[in-house]
Motif scaffolding. Sequence first.
Motif, PDB file in Angstrom:
ATOM      1  N   PRO A 189      10.730 -27.149 -26.929  1.00 28.12           N
ATOM      2  CA  PRO A 189      11.368 -26.926 -25.340  1.00 28.12           C
ATOM      3  C   PRO A 189      11.867 -25.736 -25.407  1.00 28.12           C
ATOM      4  O   PRO A 189      12.065 -25.325 -24.041  1.00 28.12           O
ATOM      5  N   ILE A 190      12.526 -25.133 -26.352  1.00 24.52           N
ATOM      6  CA  ILE A 190      13.283 -24.061 -26.050  1.00 24.52           C
ATOM      7  C   ILE A 190      12.433 -22.741 -25.617  1.00 24.52           C
ATOM      8  O   ILE A 190      12.591 -22.072 -24.770  1.00 24.52           O
TER       9      ILE A 190
ATOM     10  N   LEU B  15       9.468 -23.214 -24.233  1.00 23.62           N
ATOM     11  CA  LEU B  15       8.866 -23.347 -22.832  1.00 23.62           C
ATOM     12  C   LEU B  15      10.057 -23.058 -21.779  1.00 23.62           C
ATOM     13  O   LEU B  15       9.442 -22.596 -20.786  1.00 23.62           O
ATOM     14  N   VAL B  16      10.974 -23.413 -22.136  1.00 23.67           N
ATOM     15  CA  VAL B  16      12.396 -23.062 -21.292  1.00 23.67           C
ATOM     16  C   VAL B  16      12.346 -21.397 -20.899  1.00 23.67           C
ATOM     17  O   VAL B  16      12.385 -20.825 -19.942  1.00 23.67           O
ATOM     18  N   PHE B  17      12.126 -20.659 -22.129  1.00 26.14           N
ATOM     19  CA  PHE B  17      12.275 -19.070 -22.174  1.00 26.14           C
ATOM     20  C   PHE B  17      11.060 -18.398 -21.294  1.00 26.14           C
ATOM     21  O   PHE B  17      10.939 -17.646 -20.611  1.00 26.14           O
ATOM     22  N   VAL B  18       9.773 -18.959 -21.367  1.00 29.72           N
ATOM     23  CA  VAL B  18       8.662 -18.802 -20.713  1.00 29.72           C
ATOM     24  C   VAL B  18       8.814 -18.887 -19.422  1.00 29.72           C
ATOM     25  O   VAL B  18       8.465 -18.218 -18.447  1.00 29.72           O
ATOM     26  N   GLY B  19       9.425 -20.178 -18.845  1.00 31.59           N
ATOM     27  CA  GLY B  19       9.741 -20.474 -17.448  1.00 31.59           C
ATOM     28  C   GLY B  19      10.770 -19.529 -16.808  1.00 31.59           C
ATOM     29  O   GLY B  19      10.588 -18.859 -15.767  1.00 31.59           O
ATOM     30  N   VAL B  20      11.860 -19.242 -17.777  1.00 29.94           N
ATOM     31  CA  VAL B  20      12.776 -18.193 -17.066  1.00 29.94           C
ATOM     32  C   VAL B  20      11.921 -16.765 -17.102  1.00 29.94           C
ATOM     33  O   VAL B  20      12.351 -16.082 -16.112  1.00 29.94           O
ATOM     34  N   ALA B  21      11.127 -16.503 -18.184  1.00 28.21           N
ATOM     35  CA  ALA B  21      10.442 -15.224 -17.890  1.00 28.21           C
ATOM     36  C   ALA B  21       9.861 -15.021 -16.528  1.00 28.21           C
ATOM     37  O   ALA B  21       9.557 -14.068 -16.010  1.00 28.21           O
ATOM     38  N   GLY B  22       9.046 -16.191 -16.389  1.00 26.24           N
ATOM     39  CA  GLY B  22       8.068 -16.135 -15.509  1.00 26.24           C
ATOM     40  C   GLY B  22       9.096 -16.148 -13.842  1.00 26.24           C
ATOM     41  O   GLY B  22       8.606 -15.562 -13.001  1.00 26.24           O
ATOM     42  N   VAL B  23      10.123 -16.908 -13.986  1.00 24.01           N
ATOM     43  CA  VAL B  23      11.007 -16.650 -12.450  1.00 24.01           C
ATOM     44  C   VAL B  23      11.369 -15.378 -12.567  1.00 24.01           C
ATOM     45  O   VAL B  23      11.479 -14.749 -11.361  1.00 24.01           O
ATOM     46  N   PHE B  24      11.950 -14.499 -13.569  1.00 26.60           N
ATOM     47  CA  PHE B  24      12.448 -13.419 -13.348  1.00 26.60           C
ATOM     48  C   PHE B  24      11.127 -12.374 -12.906  1.00 26.60           C
ATOM     49  O   PHE B  24      11.431 -11.457 -12.309  1.00 26.60           O
ATOM     50  N   LEU B  25      10.245 -12.579 -13.515  1.00 27.82           N
ATOM     51  CA  LEU B  25       8.998 -11.701 -13.154  1.00 27.82           C
ATOM     52  C   LEU B  25       8.553 -11.890 -12.024  1.00 27.82           C
ATOM     53  O   LEU B  25       8.283 -10.860 -11.155  1.00 27.82           O
TER      54      LEU B  25
ATOM     55  N   LEU C  36      12.040  -8.528 -21.902  1.00 25.68           N
ATOM     56  CA  LEU C  36      12.923  -8.777 -22.757  1.00 25.68           C
ATOM     57  C   LEU C  36      12.814 -10.223 -23.127  1.00 25.68           C
ATOM     58  O   LEU C  36      13.112 -10.522 -24.295  1.00 25.68           O
ATOM     59  N   ILE C  37      12.796 -10.977 -22.224  1.00 25.32           N
ATOM     60  CA  ILE C  37      12.578 -12.369 -22.639  1.00 25.32           C
ATOM     61  C   ILE C  37      11.293 -12.843 -23.245  1.00 25.32           C
ATOM     62  O   ILE C  37      11.645 -13.787 -24.071  1.00 25.32           O
ATOM     63  N   LEU C  38      10.214 -12.346 -22.931  1.00 23.60           N
ATOM     64  CA  LEU C  38       9.101 -12.484 -23.448  1.00 23.60           C
ATOM     65  C   LEU C  38       9.207 -12.080 -24.954  1.00 23.60           C
ATOM     66  O   LEU C  38       8.483 -12.596 -25.882  1.00 23.60           O
ATOM     67  N   ILE C  39       9.970 -11.152 -25.200  1.00 27.72           N
ATOM     68  CA  ILE C  39       9.982 -10.663 -26.815  1.00 27.72           C
ATOM     69  C   ILE C  39      10.740 -11.668 -27.466  1.00 27.72           C
ATOM     70  O   ILE C  39      10.615 -11.875 -28.444  1.00 27.72           O
ATOM     71  N   GLY C  40      11.963 -12.141 -26.685  1.00 24.50           N
ATOM     72  CA  GLY C  40      12.534 -13.297 -27.456  1.00 24.50           C
ATOM     73  C   GLY C  40      11.680 -14.760 -27.617  1.00 24.50           C
ATOM     74  O   GLY C  40      11.951 -15.230 -28.683  1.00 24.50           O
ATOM     75  N   VAL C  41      10.903 -14.889 -26.766  1.00 22.30           N
ATOM     76  CA  VAL C  41       9.838 -15.944 -26.902  1.00 22.30           C
ATOM     77  C   VAL C  41       8.891 -15.869 -28.183  1.00 22.30           C
ATOM     78  O   VAL C  41       8.737 -16.582 -28.870  1.00 22.30           O
ATOM     79  N   CYS C  42       8.618 -14.353 -28.376  1.00 26.70           N
ATOM     80  CA  CYS C  42       7.845 -14.166 -29.352  1.00 26.70           C
ATOM     81  C   CYS C  42       8.417 -14.323 -30.842  1.00 26.70           C
ATOM     82  O   CYS C  42       7.797 -14.706 -31.696  1.00 26.70           O
TER      83      CYS C  42
ATOM     84  N   VAL D 142       9.251 -20.377 -35.789  1.00 25.75           N
ATOM     85  CA  VAL D 142       8.808 -21.459 -35.613  1.00 25.75           C
ATOM     86  C   VAL D 142       7.565 -21.540 -36.561  1.00 25.75           C
ATOM     87  O   VAL D 142       7.365 -22.711 -37.403  1.00 25.75           O
ATOM     88  N   SER D 143       6.832 -20.533 -36.684  1.00 25.63           N
ATOM     89  CA  SER D 143       5.485 -20.683 -37.092  1.00 25.63           C
ATOM     90  C   SER D 143       5.876 -20.642 -38.436  1.00 25.63           C
ATOM     91  O   SER D 143       5.046 -21.217 -39.432  1.00 25.63           O
ATOM     92  N   ILE D 144       6.531 -19.745 -39.152  1.00 32.72           N
ATOM     93  CA  ILE D 144       6.759 -19.394 -40.396  1.00 32.72           C
ATOM     94  C   ILE D 144       7.347 -20.703 -40.895  1.00 32.72           C
ATOM     95  O   ILE D 144       7.198 -20.971 -42.169  1.00 32.72           O
ATOM     96  N   ARG D 145       8.717 -21.313 -39.879  1.00 33.48           N
ATOM     97  CA  ARG D 145       9.059 -22.735 -40.611  1.00 33.48           C
ATOM     98  C   ARG D 145       8.057 -23.805 -40.814  1.00 33.48           C
ATOM     99  O   ARG D 145       8.019 -24.285 -41.773  1.00 33.48           O
ATOM    100  N   ALA D 146       6.963 -23.798 -40.028  1.00 36.01           N
ATOM    101  CA  ALA D 146       6.011 -24.704 -40.046  1.00 36.01           C
ATOM    102  C   ALA D 146       5.184 -24.546 -41.448  1.00 36.01           C
ATOM    103  O   ALA D 146       4.707 -25.615 -42.009  1.00 36.01           O
ATOM    104  N   VAL D 147       4.849 -23.105 -41.585  1.00 38.84           N
ATOM    105  CA  VAL D 147       4.128 -22.831 -42.722  1.00 38.84           C
ATOM    106  C   VAL D 147       4.719 -23.148 -44.159  1.00 38.84           C
ATOM    107  O   VAL D 147       4.209 -23.651 -45.160  1.00 38.84           O
ATOM    108  N   VAL D 148       6.020 -22.750 -44.358  1.00 38.21           N
ATOM    109  CA  VAL D 148       6.829 -23.069 -45.362  1.00 38.21           C
ATOM    110  C   VAL D 148       7.045 -24.443 -45.622  1.00 38.21           C
ATOM    111  O   VAL D 148       7.123 -24.663 -46.765  1.00 38.21           O
TER     112      VAL D 148
END
Length: 65
Positions: A3-4, A6-16, A45-51, A57-63
């Motif tokens: 959810p976090i 998704l929120v960041f992606v939505g905020v990035a879209g709004v600012f874009l 900058l927001i998209l960098i935060g999303v990445c 999250v990916s690293i935590r899922a693999v570990v």
Amino acid sequence: MQPIILVFVGVAGVFLLAGVTKNQGWYLSDQLCQQGAILCDNPGLILIGVCVIALIVSIRAVVKT
């Protein structure tokens, strides 16, 4: 964490969208860019935060497995 992300992606879209429509008669875009000028000029900058969050999250899922 999803959810976090998704929120960041939505905020990035709004600012874009606000950055693109700035000074074209859209009241909300003008107000948003007045309050958050750096994010309207650089929505990446927001998209960098999303990445970064997605990478964590990916690293935590693999570990976990």
